[in-house]
Write an enzyme that holds these catalytic residues in place. Structure first.
Site, short mmCIF file in Angstrom:
data_model
loop_
_atom_site.label_atom_id
_atom_site.label_comp_id
_atom_site.label_asym_id
_atom_site.label_seq_id
_atom_site.Cartn_x
_atom_site.Cartn_y
_atom_site.Cartn_z
N SER A 140 5.36 -32.75 -18.23
CA SER A 140 4.57 -33.93 -18.54
C SER A 140 5.38 -34.80 -19.48
O SER A 140 6.34 -34.34 -20.11
CB SER A 140 3.25 -33.51 -19.20
OG SER A 140 2.61 -34.60 -19.83
N TYR A 153 -1.23 -28.74 -26.28
CA TYR A 153 -0.78 -29.00 -24.91
C TYR A 153 0.66 -29.49 -24.92
O TYR A 153 1.51 -29.01 -24.15
CB TYR A 153 -1.69 -30.03 -24.25
CG TYR A 153 -1.21 -30.48 -22.89
CD1 TYR A 153 -1.35 -29.66 -21.78
CD2 TYR A 153 -0.61 -31.73 -22.73
CE1 TYR A 153 -0.89 -30.06 -20.53
CE2 TYR A 153 -0.15 -32.14 -21.49
CZ TYR A 153 -0.30 -31.31 -20.39
OH TYR A 153 0.15 -31.72 -19.17
#
Length: 284
Positions: A140, A153
């Protein structure tokens, strides 16, 4: 053509997180290209879209080591090699670093990082048996730039980035390519899981107002997010390419964010990022 020759010409893909989002789109596209696909997911057999002669759906929690070992033992009994491994399983924990329970942090890393490491370990014997095989790890932009109230995260994706770089170096002699896919926000179940649950912060938390403002901002961003299909198309194209790069940043806004992060002094970037994300709080 004999049965053995047909078997050797059959391309094989193994995909985690294959019942939704990017993983599902990759599975469907590779099936259309004639790949034999092993679709691994918690609810893979319930996904009607995966009902295909060349698809074998497997219900599994990838963080379950024993189940994972059994699944790959079964796959190895049927296949001599694997052309493509796509690690798409993952989710996001939203909240402040201070208030998020450590149990939730461990679960985040268990799925996003440790499970992926085990999948790779179990799959490598198959990948090494096929020249120019490829591993695609779904990272990501958060693996390059830490996000406000998505600290754990982001940390799991930063770990994945470092791991993938080391893995790429180690597998070079075996002709196994490793590629990081770094999209920005993608429309999927990810945001529903991350932002629809109750905050870990109590009403009297020092972070409560900013957490709610950030949640509102991120939820708005996901209204105009990339489609899973757009990201999957890139992965499938790369899976059929001879040479691929170490990482691909997907999305113009994502590229702009990384450029700002790399160019601006940290103090400037931090102030700008907070201003953008928490703007709705200031307007309230």
């Amino acid at each position: 053509m004999g049965v053995g020759e047909k078997k050797e010409s059959q391309k094989v893909a193994i995909i985690t997180g294959a019942s939704s989002g990017i993983g599902l789109e990759c599975a469907l596209m590779l099936l259309d290209q004639g790949y034999k696909v092993y679709a691994l997911s918690r609810h893979a057999t319930l996904c009607v879209a995966l009902n295909h002669a060349l698809c074998e759906s497997v219900d599994i929690d990838v963080s379950d080591s024993n189940a994972l070992k059994e699944v790959f033992s079964n796959i190895s009994a049927k296949e001599k090699y694997c052309d493509v491994l796509i690690n798409s399983a993952g989710y996001g924990v939203f909240g402040s670093v201070e208030d998020t329970p450590i149990e939730e942090v461990k679960k985040q890393f268990s799925v996003n990082f440790f499970a992926l490491c085990e999948v790779v370990q179990f799959c490598l014997p198959l990948l090494k048996n096929k020249p120019h095989s490829k591993i695609f790890n779904l990272s990501s932009i958060a693996g390059r730039v830490s996000m406000l109230f998505l600290g754990h995260y982001s940390a799991s994706k930063h770990a994945l980035e470092a791991y993938s770089d080391a893995l790429r170096l180690e597998l070079k002699p075996f002709n196994v390519q490793v590629c990081l896919i770094e999209p920005g926000p993608v429309k999927s179940n990810w945001e529903k899981t991350a932002f629809s649950v109750e905050n870990f912060e109590s009403e009297d938390s020092l972070y409560a107002l900013e957490v709610n403002a950030a949640k509102s901002f991120y939820s708005g961003v996901y209204q105009n997010a990339l489609s899973p299909k757009a990201v999957a198309q890139k992965i499938v194209f790369l899976s059929m390419s001879q040479k691929i790069k170490a990482r691909y940043l997907i999305g113009l806004k994502t590229q702009l964010l990384l450029a700002l992060y790399q160019i601006l002094p940290s103090s400037w970037y931090d102030s700008l990022f907070r201003l953008i994300v928490l703007k709705r709080k200031r307007d309230a």
